[in-house]
Design an enzyme around this catalytic site. Structure first.
Site, PDB file in Angstrom:
ATOM      1  CG  PHE A 143      40.780  41.536  43.196  1.00 46.97           C
ATOM      2  CD1 PHE A 143      39.664  42.298  43.521  1.00 46.97           C
ATOM      3  CD2 PHE A 143      41.642  42.013  42.215  1.00 46.97           C
ATOM      4  CE1 PHE A 143      39.411  43.513  42.886  1.00 46.97           C
ATOM      5  CE2 PHE A 143      41.404  43.232  41.583  1.00 46.97           C
ATOM      6  CZ  PHE A 143      40.290  43.980  41.921  1.00 46.97           C
ATOM      7  CG  ASP A 227      43.986  36.629  38.022  1.00 50.12           C
ATOM      8  OD1 ASP A 227      45.029  37.206  37.655  1.00 50.12           O
ATOM      9  OD2 ASP A 227      42.988  37.244  38.459  1.00 50.12           O
ATOM     10  CE  LYS A 256      47.613  44.508  40.447  1.00 45.77           C
ATOM     11  NZ  LYS A 256      46.458  43.633  40.595  1.00 45.77           N
TER      12      LYS A 256
HETATM   13  C1  LIG Z   1      45.104  43.583  40.043  1.00 40.66           C
HETATM   14  C2  LIG Z   1      44.495  42.284  39.735  1.00 40.66           C
HETATM   15  C3  LIG Z   1      43.466  42.173  38.772  1.00 40.66           C
HETATM   16  C4  LIG Z   1      42.882  43.366  38.062  1.00 40.66           C
HETATM   17  O1  LIG Z   1      43.826  44.053  37.298  1.00 40.66           O
HETATM   18  P1  LIG Z   1      43.552  45.577  36.858  1.00 40.66           P
HETATM   19  O2  LIG Z   1      44.733  45.913  35.992  1.00 40.66           O
HETATM   20  O3  LIG Z   1      43.453  46.393  38.088  1.00 40.66           O
HETATM   21  O4  LIG Z   1      42.293  45.578  36.070  1.00 40.66           O
HETATM   22  C5  LIG Z   1      42.967  40.910  38.512  1.00 40.66           C
HETATM   23  N1  LIG Z   1      43.450  39.819  39.144  1.00 40.66           N
HETATM   24  C6  LIG Z   1      44.444  39.888  40.045  1.00 40.66           C
HETATM   25  C7  LIG Z   1      44.958  38.646  40.701  1.00 40.66           C
HETATM   26  C8  LIG Z   1      44.985  41.130  40.384  1.00 40.66           C
HETATM   27  O5  LIG Z   1      45.932  41.205  41.332  1.00 40.66           O
END
Ligand SMILES: *Cc1c(COP(=O)(O)O)cnc(C)c1O
Length: 404
Positions: A143, A227, A256
């Site tokens: 994700f 990420d 986050k």
């Molecule tokens: C939450 C998340 C995103 C997206 O972040 P948003 O602030 O919701 O746009 C991307 N990558 C990872 C691994 C995430 O947990």
């Protein structure tokens, strides 16, 4: 006089009437929090073991965050990036020191941080005379966010359905270095990877996998993008998730937990790619504004001053052990316990209705989330107490006793 319960019911009704219906909120409204505890408008208490999707690193109402944000909001909230602002400059320096990166671009969210990573990778190779290097390798079940670029990289069909053609990303099984090697070619700009797949179900990278990705990137001249949006800023017990594997990426996305709940994201990179996005080529109006930067500074300084990395390791072990003992009692209901630091999951067996369990936990005063199809994800604030960990796992055991 309307009762608190009536007040809450009226808010739920208005929310269901006026908010865009792309979420499925339960019939309650959270009003305030303290540490790892939340209360709804009707006065019911909940243990917060989701922290706004691994965001509220310092919990709710932490004095350091309250002070930093209150002082900054009175002094200066926003300027745009037409000018430097002090908290932002200090935050950039601190992030570089913490991560070993050289440069930081600030965004407002995770998906925008990923978007910046992808644009950086493409334009880096374009500027280097290799415009054919456009392809990204990412992983099944990953994700990366919801903008069209980040969505293209996301390896789960349910998020992409109905949005039409997306940029070309090759997805291979997470943990399968062989499959990555087979897909490496002269058109690959970057490999994009989560050190622990968070939304995919809390799956830590298998040993040696990230190191192998590093090696493949070096061999083929591609960029390794981590990420760290969910794993970064101490969530796994180290500042970055990749530290568990001793790997240094070329580009890192954070968001986050970074602002402790104030929206901020960041793309960090090494000096080699610092020319890829010259003035005018990329930007953000709000990104890194003084208020968000002051919040992030307070979060990182508190992670240090309260020794939260070590705390997260020991608390994470306590949580994992407690979840494992529940698994021993209910082996038919819980098939696995996995995670790192304070990002843990108890995986429900395929025949258990995970959403129903989630609802029962909520009724019993415990808020968690579902990741992947069946994983109950526990991502409490990093400041969570041992007593709250024990209490949360007792609630889980009690609810599972009712399911069994
Ligand atoms: C939450 C998340 C995103 C997206 O972040 P948003 O602030 O919701 O746009 C991307 N990558 C990872 C691994 C995430 O947990």
């Amino acid at each position: 006089m309307t009762s608190p319960a009536d007040k809450q019911a009226a808010l739920v009704e208005s929310g269901r009437r006026y908010l865009y219906p792309n979420y499925r909120q339960p019939a309650l409204v959270i009003e305030r929090g303290e540490g790892a505890v939340l209360w709804d408008v009707a006065g019911k208490r909940y243990l917060d073991f989701f922290a706004g999707i691994a965001v509220s690193a310092l919990g709710h109402g932490h004095p350091a965050l309250v002070r930093a944000v209150s002082e900054q909001v009175a002094r200066l909230v926003h300027l745009s990036n037409y000018f430097f602002n002090a908290p932002n400059v200090r935050l950039a320096e601190l992030l570089c020191k913490k991560t070993g990166m050289d440069r930081v671009f600030f965004s407002n969210s995770g998906t925008e941080a990923i978007e910046a990573c992808l644009k950086l990778a493409r334009r880096h190779f374009w500027a280097a005379g290799q415009p054919e290097r456009l392809r990204v390798i990412a992983f099944d079940n990953s994700f990366h966010g919801r903008t069209l670029g980040a969505l293209a990289a996301t390896g789960q069909g349910k998020y992409k359905e109905g949005f039409g053609p997306l940029p070309n990303v090759t997805h291979v099984p997470y943990g399968d270095a062989r499959a990555v090697a087979d897909n490496m070619a002269a058109d690959v700009a970057a490999i994009l990877v989560e050190p622990v797949q968070g939304e995919g179900g809390v799956l830590p990278a298998p040993p040696g996998f990230l190191q192998e990705l590093r090696r493949l990137c070096d061999q083929h001249g591609a960029l390794l993008i981590a990420d760290e949006i969910q794993t970064g800023v101490g969530r796994t017990g180290t500042f970055l998730g990749v530290e568990h594997d001793g790997v240094k990426p070329d580009v890192i996305a954070l968001a986050k937990g970074l602002g402790g709940g104030i929206p901020i994201g960041a793309m960090l990179c090494i000096e080699k790619v610092s020319g890829a996005l010259p003035p005018g080529s990329h930007g953000s109006t709000f990104g890194g504004n003084a208020l968000a930067s002051a919040a992030a500074l307070a979060v990182i300084e508190t992670v240090d001053s309260e020794n939260l990395l070590a705390q997260t390791q020991t608390k994470g072990e306590r949580l994992a052990r407690a979840l494992a003992s529940v698994q021993e009692r209910y082996p038919k209901l819980i098939t696995a316990v996995r995670g790192r630091g304070l990002l843990q999951a108890a995986v429900l067996s395929a025949d258990v209705d995970a959403r129903a369990v989630l609802g029962k936990l909520q009724d019993a005063g415990l808020l968690v989330t579902i990741a992947g199809a069946q994983a109950l994800r526990f991502s409490p604030p990093l400041v969570v107490s041992d007593a709250h960990i024990d209490e949360a796992v007792e609630v889980l055991a009690r609810v599972l006793a009712g399911v069994a």
